[in-house]
Scaffold this motif. Structure first.
Motif, PDB file in Angstrom:
ATOM      1  N   UNK A  76       1.184  -1.104  -0.166  1.00 20.66           N
ATOM      2  CA  UNK A  76      -0.147  -0.193   0.085  1.00 20.66           C
ATOM      3  C   UNK A  76       0.904   1.165   0.110  1.00 20.66           C
ATOM      4  N   UNK A  77       2.059   1.098   0.214  1.00 17.18           N
ATOM      5  CA  UNK A  77       3.026   1.672   0.452  1.00 17.18           C
ATOM      6  C   UNK A  77       3.102   2.512  -0.809  1.00 17.18           C
ATOM      7  N   UNK A  78       4.005   1.381  -1.858  1.00 14.92           N
ATOM      8  CA  UNK A  78       3.953   1.278  -2.850  1.00 14.92           C
ATOM      9  C   UNK A  78       2.944   2.683  -3.890  1.00 14.92           C
ATOM     10  N   UNK A  79       1.474   1.520  -4.268  1.00 13.60           N
ATOM     11  CA  UNK A  79       0.984   2.265  -4.294  1.00 13.60           C
ATOM     12  C   UNK A  79       0.612   3.632  -4.585  1.00 13.60           C
ATOM     13  N   UNK A  80      -0.091   3.483  -2.796  1.00 14.30           N
ATOM     14  CA  UNK A  80       0.371   5.498  -2.097  1.00 14.30           C
ATOM     15  C   UNK A  80       1.180   6.246  -3.306  1.00 14.30           C
ATOM     16  N   UNK A  81       2.416   5.757  -2.871  1.00 15.22           N
ATOM     17  CA  UNK A  81       3.744   6.588  -3.891  1.00 15.22           C
ATOM     18  C   UNK A  81       3.563   6.934  -4.738  1.00 15.22           C
ATOM     19  N   UNK A  82       2.680   5.594  -5.363  1.00 14.00           N
ATOM     20  CA  UNK A  82       2.485   6.254  -7.433  1.00 14.00           C
ATOM     21  C   UNK A  82       1.316   7.017  -7.562  1.00 14.00           C
ATOM     22  N   UNK A  83       0.205   7.015  -6.622  1.00  9.66           N
ATOM     23  CA  UNK A  83      -1.159   7.988  -6.385  1.00  9.66           C
ATOM     24  C   UNK A  83      -0.238   9.167  -6.814  1.00  9.66           C
ATOM     25  N   UNK A  84       0.358   9.601  -5.430  1.00 12.28           N
ATOM     26  CA  UNK A  84       1.054  10.982  -5.076  1.00 12.28           C
ATOM     27  C   UNK A  84       2.331  11.440  -6.172  1.00 12.28           C
ATOM     28  N   UNK A  85       2.830  10.365  -7.014  1.00  9.53           N
ATOM     29  CA  UNK A  85       3.473  10.653  -8.603  1.00  9.53           C
ATOM     30  C   UNK A  85       2.806  11.092  -8.997  1.00  9.53           C
ATOM     31  N   UNK A  86       0.860  10.312  -9.420  1.00  9.91           N
ATOM     32  CA  UNK A  86       0.465  10.489 -10.832  1.00  9.91           C
ATOM     33  C   UNK A  86      -0.420  12.041 -10.000  1.00  9.91           C
ATOM     34  N   UNK A  87      -0.612  12.748  -9.554  1.00  6.16           N
ATOM     35  CA  UNK A  87      -0.977  14.100  -8.736  1.00  6.16           C
ATOM     36  C   UNK A  87      -0.296  14.684  -8.775  1.00  6.16           C
ATOM     37  N   UNK A  88       1.490  14.841  -8.375  1.00  2.00           N
ATOM     38  CA  UNK A  88       1.801  15.912  -8.938  1.00  2.00           C
ATOM     39  C   UNK A  88       2.706  16.121  -9.762  1.00  2.00           C
ATOM     40  N   UNK A  89       1.837  14.927 -10.773  1.00  2.90           N
ATOM     41  CA  UNK A  89       2.496  14.845 -12.284  1.00  2.90           C
ATOM     42  C   UNK A  89       1.257  15.406 -13.023  1.00  2.90           C
ATOM     43  N   UNK A  90       0.350  15.608 -12.853  1.00  2.00           N
ATOM     44  CA  UNK A  90      -1.305  16.269 -12.930  1.00  2.00           C
ATOM     45  C   UNK A  90      -1.189  17.771 -12.868  1.00  2.00           C
ATOM     46  N   UNK A  91      -0.511  17.969 -11.458  1.00  2.00           N
ATOM     47  CA  UNK A  91      -0.766  18.957 -10.815  1.00  2.00           C
ATOM     48  C   UNK A  91       0.581  20.123 -12.022  1.00  2.00           C
ATOM     49  N   UNK A  92       1.626  19.723 -12.267  1.00  2.00           N
ATOM     50  CA  UNK A  92       2.605  20.060 -12.582  1.00  2.00           C
ATOM     51  C   UNK A  92       2.714  20.425 -13.840  1.00  2.00           C
ATOM     52  N   UNK A  93       1.530  19.755 -14.784  1.00  2.00           N
ATOM     53  CA  UNK A  93       0.996  20.389 -16.518  1.00  2.00           C
ATOM     54  C   UNK A  93      -0.441  20.916 -16.119  1.00  2.00           C
ATOM     55  N   UNK A  94      -0.720  21.069 -15.214  1.00  2.26           N
ATOM     56  CA  UNK A  94      -2.553  22.202 -14.827  1.00  2.26           C
ATOM     57  C   UNK A  94      -1.973  23.236 -13.699  1.00  2.26           C
ATOM     58  N   UNK A  95      -0.621  22.820 -13.147  1.00  2.00           N
ATOM     59  CA  UNK A  95      -1.221  24.849 -12.253  1.00  2.00           C
ATOM     60  C   UNK A  95      -0.111  24.871 -12.575  1.00  2.00           C
ATOM     61  N   UNK A  96       0.026  26.783 -12.215  1.00  2.00           N
ATOM     62  CA  UNK A  96       1.018  27.762 -13.008  1.00  2.00           C
ATOM     63  C   UNK A  96       1.695  27.945 -12.257  1.00  2.00           C
ATOM     64  N   UNK A  97       2.519  27.036 -11.700  1.00  2.00           N
ATOM     65  CA  UNK A  97       3.588  26.798 -10.363  1.00  2.00           C
ATOM     66  C   UNK A  97       4.317  26.308 -10.470  1.00  2.00           C
ATOM     67  N   UNK A  98       5.277  26.798  -9.001  1.00  2.00           N
ATOM     68  CA  UNK A  98       6.715  25.834 -10.543  1.00  2.00           C
ATOM     69  C   UNK A  98       8.040  27.347 -10.089  1.00  2.00           C
TER      70      UNK A  98
END
Length: 307
Positions: A76-98
């Motif tokens: 579950x730690x692995x899956x949660x980390x993967x989910x977090x990576x997906x969320x970060x990636x989605x944010x990178x492509x939609x949010x005007x920040x960074x």
């Protein structure tokens, strides 16, 4: 270092989690769009790889073992980390920040890009902008540059290219200098003048002039040479001689009469003339912050450099 053998376990562990969460092979298999027997075989392989029994199977229900529960918790730690990576990636492509790192030659950075910094950062308050002077060759990947501006007639063919204008080299001098020393009428006259050049390479004091089929390569001399456009312009304004500049550097000085172009009917060529090229790596997954900067720069600079 990741053991390559572990990579094959990752999808099996994810399937194991789904079976536990759904409570049966049938329900989990339906979500995975596979047969229950195929899923059962997959988890049997997982048990063999882990050398552990994960389920107690009965005709009525599926019971996770004590070892299976420990494996589930870690998976579950692995899956949660993967989910977090997906969320970060989605944010990178939609949010005007960074953060954005932009590189450009000193003259262009100072004269053209610098005035855009405040308007851009005001419009996008969550973006951090890093500007870097780069007058020589740039390797965007090695130097971790997101976007590079180049003044060249030979842009990098491996990068996306957006031409936002063109630039020419111009000679100019102060009115006082020309009144005192005279105005050159042909390139060869420059040998009788004090000239300000870049002094970056051994050939910077050689200026190449073209007019139709006519060509002259002139070696100039002078008391002052500096590879900083504004310092060189200050020297020209104060009568130190005839300087060489990109046209965008001296626009205001010419308009105000502080300097006067000379030999305007000749074309001067060097490694830093031609297209004003904005370049960046090709990607299908461009972060929103980079797209925002590219669109902003194209809009603002296209108007500025063509007006």
């Amino acid at each position: 270092m990741i053991n390559p053998k572990l990579i094959s376990l990752l999808p099996e562990l994810a399937s194991f989690i789904l079976v536990v969460n759904e409570g049966s092979f049938t329900a989990a298999a339906k979500k995975l769009d596979v047969t229950p027997s195929a899923l059962s075989k997959l988890l049997t392989r997982l048990e063999k790889s882990l050398n552990a029994k994960l389920f107690e199977r009965t005709t009525r229900k599926l019971v996770i073992t004590e070892t299976g529960q420990k494996v589930y918790d870690q998976a579950m730690l692995m899956v949660n980390a993967a989910q977090h990576a997906v969320e970060l990636s989605n944010a990178d492509h939609t949010q005007l920040s960074g953060s954005i790192t932009v590189a450009a030659p000193e003259a262009f950075l100072n004269s053209v890009l610098q005035p855009l910094v405040i308007p851009f950062l005001s419009q996008y308050p969550d973006i951090q902008l890093k500007l870097r002077v780069a007058d020589g060759e740039m390797d965007l990947l090695r130097d971790r540059i997101d976007i590079a501006f180049k003044l060249t007639d030979k842009p990098d063919e491996n990068l996306v290219l957006k031409e936002i204008g063109t630039t020419n080299l111009v000679l100019c001098a102060s009115p006082a200098y020309l009144e005192n020393r005279g105005t050159p009428e042909r390139p060869s006259d420059l040998t009788e003048h004090d000239c300000l050049y870049l002094a970056e390479t051994e050939r910077d004091h050689v200026w190449d002039f073209f007019k139709g089929d006519d060509f002259h390569s002139i070696s100039v001399t002078g008391r002052y040479a500096v590879n900083h456009s504004q310092m060189r312009l200050t020297g020209v304004k104060n009568g130190l001689g005839i300087g060489i500049f990109h046209d965008f550097v001296i626009t205001d000085a010419v308009a105000s009469g502080l300097v006067i172009p000379v030999l305007s009917d000749w074309t001067i060529k060097s490694n830093y003339h031609g297209a004003i090229a904005m370049q960046y790596p090709q990607t299908q997954y461009m972060p929103a912050r980079l797209r925002a900067f590219i669109d902003f720069a194209v809009r603002e600079l296209s108007n500025k450099l063509t007006s």
